[in-house]
Design a protein around this motif. Sequence first.
Motif, PDB file in Angstrom:
ATOM      1  N   ARG A  75       0.777  -1.219  -0.112  1.00 39.49           N
ATOM      2  CA  ARG A  75       0.008  -0.066   0.058  1.00 39.49           C
ATOM      3  C   ARG A  75       0.993   1.246   0.081  1.00 39.49           C
ATOM      4  NH1 ARG A  75      -2.630   1.458   4.920  1.00 39.49           N
ATOM      5  NH2 ARG A  75      -4.582   3.023   4.272  1.00 39.49           N
ATOM      6  N   TYR A  76       1.965   1.165   0.946  1.00 44.68           N
ATOM      7  CA  TYR A  76       2.810   2.342   1.001  1.00 44.68           C
ATOM      8  C   TYR A  76       3.379   2.566  -0.483  1.00 44.68           C
ATOM      9  CZ  TYR A  76       2.209   2.311   5.979  1.00 44.68           C
ATOM     10  OH  TYR A  76       1.997   2.119   7.395  1.00 44.68           O
ATOM     11  N   THR A 101       2.317   1.918  -3.413  1.00 43.21           N
ATOM     12  CA  THR A 101       1.501   2.243  -4.242  1.00 43.21           C
ATOM     13  C   THR A 101       1.181   3.613  -4.281  1.00 43.21           C
ATOM     14  OG1 THR A 101      -0.360   1.966  -3.092  1.00 43.21           O
ATOM     15  CG2 THR A 101       0.205   0.105  -4.481  1.00 43.21           C
ATOM     16  N   ILE A 102       1.244   4.212  -3.188  1.00 42.96           N
ATOM     17  CA  ILE A 102       1.136   5.581  -2.883  1.00 42.96           C
ATOM     18  C   ILE A 102       2.669   6.463  -3.381  1.00 42.96           C
ATOM     19  CG2 ILE A 102       0.868   7.528  -1.290  1.00 42.96           C
ATOM     20  CD1 ILE A 102      -1.739   5.576  -1.736  1.00 42.96           C
ATOM     21  N   SER A 103       3.636   5.676  -3.054  1.00 41.67           N
ATOM     22  CA  SER A 103       4.975   6.387  -3.375  1.00 41.67           C
ATOM     23  C   SER A 103       5.229   6.513  -4.924  1.00 41.67           C
ATOM     24  CB  SER A 103       5.984   5.664  -2.796  1.00 41.67           C
ATOM     25  OG  SER A 103       5.907   5.893  -1.257  1.00 41.67           O
ATOM     26  N   ILE A 104       4.521   5.295  -5.869  1.00 47.37           N
ATOM     27  CA  ILE A 104       4.903   5.338  -7.123  1.00 47.37           C
ATOM     28  C   ILE A 104       3.796   5.976  -7.825  1.00 47.37           C
ATOM     29  CG2 ILE A 104       6.788   3.728  -6.753  1.00 47.37           C
ATOM     30  CD1 ILE A 104       4.934   1.801  -8.050  1.00 47.37           C
ATOM     31  N   GLY A 105       2.659   5.972  -7.256  1.00 41.03           N
ATOM     32  CA  GLY A 105       1.481   6.389  -8.060  1.00 41.03           C
ATOM     33  C   GLY A 105       0.886   5.466  -8.868  1.00 41.03           C
TER      34      GLY A 105
END
Lengths: 224, 291
Positions: A177-178, A180-184
Amino acid sequence: MVSLGLLESYLPYMLEGVLWTLALVGGGLLLGFAIGLPTAIFRVYGGKVAKTIVDTYVWIYRGIPLIVLLFLYYWGIFPIVFGIKLSAMTTSILALGTRDGAYQSMIFRAALEAVDPGQMLAARSLGMGRWEAVRTIILPQALRIAIPGWTNQYAIMLKDSSICFALGVVEILTRTRYVTISIGSYFIPYLIAGILFIFLTYGGTKVFNILYERVQIPGLVGGK
Amino acid sequence: MGEQTVPKKKGTAVYLLVGLLILGLIVGFAVGWLAKPSPPSVSPSQICAIQKSKFTNPPPPNQTVTIIYGFDANYPPFTYILPNGTAAGFDVDVMKWIAQKYNWTLVFKPWDWSTIVTALVNGDIDVIMSGMTITAQRSQQVWFSIPYYSYIHEVVTRSDVNLSLEQILNSGQPIAVELGATSDEWATKLLNEGYRFQKLGLDSYTAATEAVLKGTAIAMITDSAFFEPYLRTHPDAAAKLRVVSTLGSYESYAVATRPGDIWLRNQINAALSELMSSPMWDQLLEKWNLK
């Protein structure tokens, strides 16, 4: 478009989550075993009171969603009732284990009941005590019978463990989850997480299957 | 002759012990389940009285101060996670600057946003600095530092959706929000006002943006603090999205602390004031595309 280089740089971080997931599953299964086996024995060979107590425990724990149990343990039962401040990881293992204990109790109960009752009678007629007969005659067979059910429990817990992200335990899914947010981007990280879970499920069930084949008794349920 | 004819061995003590253990668990459950905080039986003026907490008073000299920094790892550019697992972002840089100034040791603890306030109140973490909006509801549980960043809520849709704000809010279709965030509160408020749409609660603004881009939501409620830097760093998405309207007035981010942690809050306020009036502040804003 996902930058594959960026995603690649996050892979070790995601893979590290496997250790946390295995720690959750291992701890949960062991605790579940420590609760499930004795409760199953009490349920089958104990009196009415033991049966009622075990049934109540199973009824409660099978009826509560894991996330509710996690929050109840973390913010209610341990700090308020017992006055103990436990870490998120310990709480997660306790929640997974006590809940799994209810399920394992049912698995072991079925396994104990699958052993021919005549064996208990035969053992007792030879002068064995009740507990001695369970320990030396019934249990060795029941534990073998329970392995397939236990394997299934491993697979279930592996997937259930991901819910521990709610307390900040950084297992596979939390890390995914982290990332996905970091790489968008969502698709590839979750695909990797899915593959990791498939490998862990396959690997674990394979180990249990090998164990089952090694210890099975010819002529007994599933034995060749 | 059968099993029942054999005299039973004494196992009562073991049964009793196990029974007591299980009974303890059941009672624990019941108490935990039913234990609700009772309403305060004090006068309103006394409610404001501050309870002594971990950082109410300055620690003794030469004692290392360790601050457990709670943040949402899903809120770039304010707080997110780097490939090596460490925290990064504007808020992280600011908190590191404050810690360095006072020689504090920071322990980074990513936490699920929906329960982060409870974690602070409960003592799992000592501060929250992760794009947390000052709201009246949160102020009942935590106390905020001076505000350090302002933003406004926005309704965003795809560029090819030619609907007005009123039409979107009455479309009956899903509008994405971040669960537990102020966008979630906005959606609830709008639904209570009688608008007809479905609230699609997701775990981050990035997920909400993805939902709009993929067409699973007709629009999203977001904030400019997330959305403007997002557009600057995702030009492909910027071409496909448009801001339909803003909602309400400007709101502010601040650092949340436990009400009793007066010393800690004063230290943070002093450091924030100093940093915000220095050239470093603009450099940090530029670094994270917030200016």
